[in-house]
Design an enzyme around this catalytic site. Sequence first.
Site, PDB file in Angstrom:
ATOM      1  N   ARG A  50      39.054  39.928  38.960  1.00 39.56           N
ATOM      2  CA  ARG A  50      38.377  38.959  39.819  1.00 39.56           C
ATOM      3  C   ARG A  50      37.552  39.720  40.849  1.00 39.56           C
ATOM      4  NH1 ARG A  50      40.020  40.967  43.775  1.00 39.56           N
ATOM      5  NH2 ARG A  50      38.929  39.354  44.936  1.00 39.56           N
ATOM      6  N   GLY A  51      36.742  38.956  41.599  1.00 44.22           N
ATOM      7  CA  GLY A  51      35.785  39.591  42.493  1.00 44.22           C
ATOM      8  C   GLY A  51      34.469  39.674  41.736  1.00 44.22           C
ATOM      9  N   ALA A  52      33.387  39.263  42.406  1.00 43.82           N
ATOM     10  CA  ALA A  52      32.116  39.066  41.699  1.00 43.82           C
ATOM     11  C   ALA A  52      31.652  40.288  40.888  1.00 43.82           C
ATOM     12  CB  ALA A  52      31.051  38.622  42.701  1.00 43.82           C
ATOM     13  N   ARG A  93      33.867  31.432  34.488  1.00 45.14           N
ATOM     14  CA  ARG A  93      33.885  31.018  35.901  1.00 45.14           C
ATOM     15  C   ARG A  93      32.433  30.771  36.336  1.00 45.14           C
ATOM     16  NH1 ARG A  93      37.427  34.515  39.965  1.00 45.14           N
ATOM     17  NH2 ARG A  93      37.454  32.524  41.088  1.00 45.14           N
ATOM     18  N   ASP A 241      30.009  35.946  46.580  1.00 42.92           N
ATOM     19  CA  ASP A 241      29.964  35.679  45.129  1.00 42.92           C
ATOM     20  C   ASP A 241      28.577  35.305  44.665  1.00 42.92           C
ATOM     21  OD1 ASP A 241      32.916  35.204  45.926  1.00 42.92           O
ATOM     22  OD2 ASP A 241      32.877  35.529  43.753  1.00 42.92           O
ATOM     23  N   ASN A 251      31.342  32.473  49.201  1.00 40.74           N
ATOM     24  CA  ASN A 251      32.451  33.423  49.093  1.00 40.74           C
ATOM     25  C   ASN A 251      33.743  32.615  49.062  1.00 40.74           C
ATOM     26  OD1 ASN A 251      33.367  36.218  49.007  1.00 40.74           O
ATOM     27  ND2 ASN A 251      34.209  35.887  51.048  1.00 40.74           N
TER      28      ASN A 251
END
Length: 354
Positions: A50-52, A93, A241, A251
């Site tokens: 996860r995390g952009a 996502r 994001d 975000n």
Amino acid sequence: MKDVSTLHWIGEVDGFLRMIDQTKLPVELVELDCRDAETVWEAIKSLRVRGAPAIGVAAAYGVCLGIQSAVDNDETSFYKRLDETTEYLAASRPTAVNLFWALERMKRTAALLHGKPTAEIAAALLAEARAIHEEDRRMCRAIGRHGAVLLPDGCGVLTHCNAGGLATSDYGTALAVIFAAAESGKTLHVYADETRPLLQGARLTTWELQQRGIDTTLICDNMAAQVMRERRIQAVVVGADRIAANGDAANKIGTYGAALLAAAHNIPFYVAAPSSTFDLSISSGDDIPIEQRDPREVTHGFGRQTAPDGVKVYNPAFDVTPAELISAIICEHGLIRPVNREMIAEMFKQNDSQ
Ligand code: MRU
């Protein structure tokens, strides 16, 4: 500590993707091997990765996995498989634009190679995924360098969610600023919001900061106002994001609240993000798609029921902080300050990176 990295590709074109399973942290540091695009999709969806920026890198490698079974096919079915894989991964996502940015790059790479042997295209796709991975590493270091000067020695810094090495190739965006400031000899006291409902701050950010020996205090999200009022925080640094053309930044849910609190206490609020997180096709934050997640993340967090059966739940995973609340955006090219449409356009014009 085990020598592990957020993501790495093992082997050559017929290799596989190994990643830290972030859902197991901080209790267990275990890795997950992804040998098909379906496993990568599930890992993105369920926040194992996860995390952009990390999602973008994982998706690029996911494309390499998706086309492995089609390398011996004719060109038409190879490209069909490529399109199916990119479309499939894009549906994992919706908010982090890095996912779509990386998939577009992969598609562009393949599109330039029509007529070449499929094995050659597959090799070029792996090289592109590796390039995306490596560029992200460099961008994070540059973000750290540009942002470190913004944090005064001895200051308290609030961060929200996890924008560290786990959310990127390594080193992070918001945490890169903190790491670089600490490496330059400054003493910092970091306050990490726990980040309801999935606790990326509590589980991941404090873990990363501890690994690097940075003085860290965990707070519940609803404590930030009091901590600011007690003058313990002199700067807020978060990741993003997706940043719209006017500077509005999506975000993790709760970021907008932190920005409002910072404004109320006259504390600078910084967003750290690479150019791959900007979406100049979107005029303002109103058009950023906000992911809605399973209500059970709120009612049954980490296996324990904490709300009555049948209660209505609203669970947006992100919010949008308006540009006017952002003191500066720290990207790999430098600082964007003040944050507005013109300054963003100018930064991209000078660096020609989108
Ligand atoms: O739902 P997550 O954990 O993927 O959300 C992550 C964030 O909101 C991060 O702050 C953002 O992606 C920046 S990561 C460098």
